[in-house]
Design a protein around this motif. Structure first.
Motif, short mmCIF file in Angstrom:
data_model
loop_
_atom_site.label_atom_id
_atom_site.label_comp_id
_atom_site.label_asym_id
_atom_site.label_seq_id
_atom_site.Cartn_x
_atom_site.Cartn_y
_atom_site.Cartn_z
N ASN A 283 -6.70 -18.53 8.91
CA ASN A 283 -7.32 -17.28 9.37
C ASN A 283 -6.69 -15.98 8.88
O ASN A 283 -7.26 -14.93 9.10
N THR A 284 -5.48 -16.01 8.27
CA THR A 284 -4.86 -14.74 7.86
C THR A 284 -5.45 -14.25 6.55
O THR A 284 -5.38 -14.94 5.53
N ALA A 285 -6.04 -13.07 6.60
CA ALA A 285 -6.76 -12.58 5.43
C ALA A 285 -5.82 -12.07 4.34
O ALA A 285 -5.95 -12.43 3.18
N TYR A 307 -2.97 -0.42 7.13
CA TYR A 307 -4.38 -0.79 6.95
C TYR A 307 -4.54 -2.31 6.85
O TYR A 307 -5.49 -2.89 7.39
N PHE A 308 -3.58 -2.95 6.15
CA PHE A 308 -3.66 -4.42 6.04
C PHE A 308 -3.50 -5.08 7.41
O PHE A 308 -4.19 -6.05 7.73
N SER A 309 -2.60 -4.53 8.19
CA SER A 309 -2.38 -5.10 9.52
C SER A 309 -3.65 -4.96 10.38
O SER A 309 -4.05 -5.89 11.09
N LEU A 310 -4.28 -3.79 10.30
CA LEU A 310 -5.52 -3.60 11.06
C LEU A 310 -6.61 -4.55 10.57
O LEU A 310 -7.38 -5.12 11.36
N TYR A 311 -6.66 -4.72 9.28
CA TYR A 311 -7.68 -5.60 8.70
C TYR A 311 -7.47 -7.06 9.16
O TYR A 311 -8.39 -7.75 9.57
N ASN A 312 -6.20 -7.49 9.11
CA ASN A 312 -5.90 -8.85 9.57
C ASN A 312 -6.24 -9.02 11.04
O ASN A 312 -6.77 -10.04 11.47
N ASN A 313 -5.92 -7.98 11.79
CA ASN A 313 -6.19 -8.02 13.22
C ASN A 313 -7.69 -8.15 13.50
O ASN A 313 -8.10 -8.95 14.34
N GLN A 314 -8.50 -7.40 12.77
CA GLN A 314 -9.95 -7.51 13.02
C GLN A 314 -10.49 -8.85 12.52
O GLN A 314 -11.44 -9.38 13.06
N LYS A 315 -9.84 -9.43 11.50
CA LYS A 315 -10.27 -10.75 11.04
C LYS A 315 -9.98 -11.81 12.11
O LYS A 315 -10.76 -12.73 12.33
N GLN A 316 -8.84 -11.64 12.78
CA GLN A 316 -8.44 -12.62 13.81
C GLN A 316 -9.23 -12.42 15.09
O GLN A 316 -9.64 -13.38 15.73
N PHE A 317 -9.38 -11.14 15.50
CA PHE A 317 -9.88 -10.88 16.85
C PHE A 317 -11.22 -10.14 16.88
O PHE A 317 -11.72 -9.83 17.95
#
Ligand code: SF4
Ligand code: SF4
Length: 371
Positions: A283-285, A307-317
């Motif tokens: 799941n980690t983009a 921005y990457f952290s936010l993107y990963n977060n929206q991919k997960q949640f």
């Protein structure tokens, strides 16, 4: 020496938008608790917190404790070195910033990509051997973010270093970009003592998805997710220190709790970590560790790791309003938006995770800049 080291690259900040604004008061509390519990190892570098990591170490530790109460590791910023005389210049500056007259461990920082050949040309290994001979560094080595093949070459050619610092965590163990397992195998083959960095992968393994957490909790509900990540690394052959970039007093309390009387993984724990790694890796983009090496030269001042952290977060949640607010605040606070990227790729040259930053920013713009 205990196996947990205090990484001074993610210290608490007074302003989340200013990496130099380290909160000294909280850092002192964290360092005091760490030392009170019998730990000694601190790890800093010239560029952490835009130079303030070293000066905060001096104020929080070097000026407040006798020299034999702590162990300090520092790193030469090899990418700033243009000629051999620069090594001495940066080294002397680091002595002043840290307030010590010798380093216990001294590293050439990040010998990946062209940095190894550039360091050879400028005489970097001769320099660190010289400071060791002069008693200004007790042990010398290098940190490394590149392929196992290059690591093998360096350790073959520089077989008189004392240790190597590698990025190892259970998520990157079999990742082809990072090559944690392969690099570990090379270091063991060369009988090289290992310091582990990024065991919690920039903090991301401290907060894992619910289904992964359930697997760990089913075995031991009292153990934090971070403890699994740090104990995984500390259980590996030849590893003598695992660094944790701690940001809060709570993280220090948790880490020292299970590392005070460290117990290596048993076979059941190892199997559970492999199970969780497979689940998370699905799941980690974007495998960003938030080291921020990429941001220094960005002409658009783009907040890449955030921005990457936010993107990963929206991919997960899933995309939440708070993620969008956070994104807009970063852009409004003086950072370029993802869509401001001009694809110069200077950032990619510095990225130890080999992330195609410019390409990934297009995906981020598509998610967070929808009108
Ligand atoms: S490629 Fe984009 S993000 Fe990277 S340094 Fe250039 S402008 Fe900045
Ligand atoms: S993109 Fe690469 S260099 Fe930038 S913060 Fe993430 S891992 Fe570090």
């Amino acid at each position: 020496m205990k196996k947990l080291g205090f990484g001074l690259m993610r210290l608490p900040l007074l302003s989340e938008f200013d990496r130099a604004s380290v909160d000294l008061e909280v850092t002192i509390k964290m360092a005091d608790h760490f030392i009170e519990q019998g730990f000694t190892y601190f790890d800093t570098a010239y560029m952490y917190h835009l130079g303030n990591s070293e000066t905060v170490f001096k104020k929080a530790v070097a000026e407040r404790y006798p020299r034999d109460a702590f162990t300090i590791a520092d790193k030469m910023p090899v990418w700033l070195v243009k000629e051999s005389g620069d090594y001495q210049k940066y080294f002397d500056e680091q002595f002043g910033r840290c307030g010590v007259d010798y380093f216990d461990y001294y590293l050439l920082h990040n010998l990946g990509g062209n940095a190894y050949t550039d360091t050879l040309k400028c005489g970097g290994f001769e320099f660190i051997k010289g400071i060791k001979a002069a008693g200004k560094a007790r042990r010398i080595g290098f940190s490394f973010h590149d392929s196992a093949e290059l690591l093998d070459r360096i350790l073959t050619e520089q077989n008189d270093v004392d240790f190597v610092q590698l990025q190892i965590n259970y998520i990157d163990w079999d990742n082809e970009g990072i090559q944690s397992r392969k690099c570990h195998e090379v270091a063991v083959k060369h009988r090289m003592p290992i310091i582990v960095m990024e065991p919690v992968k920039g903090g991301s393994l401290a907060s894992i998805p619910e289904d992964a957490e359930k697997i760990f909790n089913g075995y031991n509900s009292a153990a934090s997710a971070a403890s699994w990540a740090i104990r995984f690394a500390a259980s590996l052959e030849n590893v003598f220190v695992v660094l944790s970039g701690m940001s809060t007093t709570g993280q220090v309390a948790d880490n020292v709790g299970y590392m005070r009387d460290f117990k290596p993984f048993n076979s059941d724990e190892r199997a559970l970590v492999e199970q969780v790694a497979a689940l998370i890796n699905k799941n980690t983009a974007i495998p960003c560790t938030a080291c921020a090496y990429c941001t220094e030269d960005c002409p658009q001042n783009i907040a890449i790791p955030q921005y990457f952290s936010l993107y990963n977060n929206q991919k997960q949640f899933g995309l939440t309003p708070s993620q969008t607010v956070y994104y807009n605040n970063l852009a409004a606070g003086g950072h370029g938006k993802a869509s401001d990227c001009v694809a110069c790729k200077q950032c990619e040259e510095h990225c130890p995770q080999h992330i195609e930053v410019a390409e990934r920013l297009k995906e981020i713009a598509a998610v967070f800049e929808k009108s």
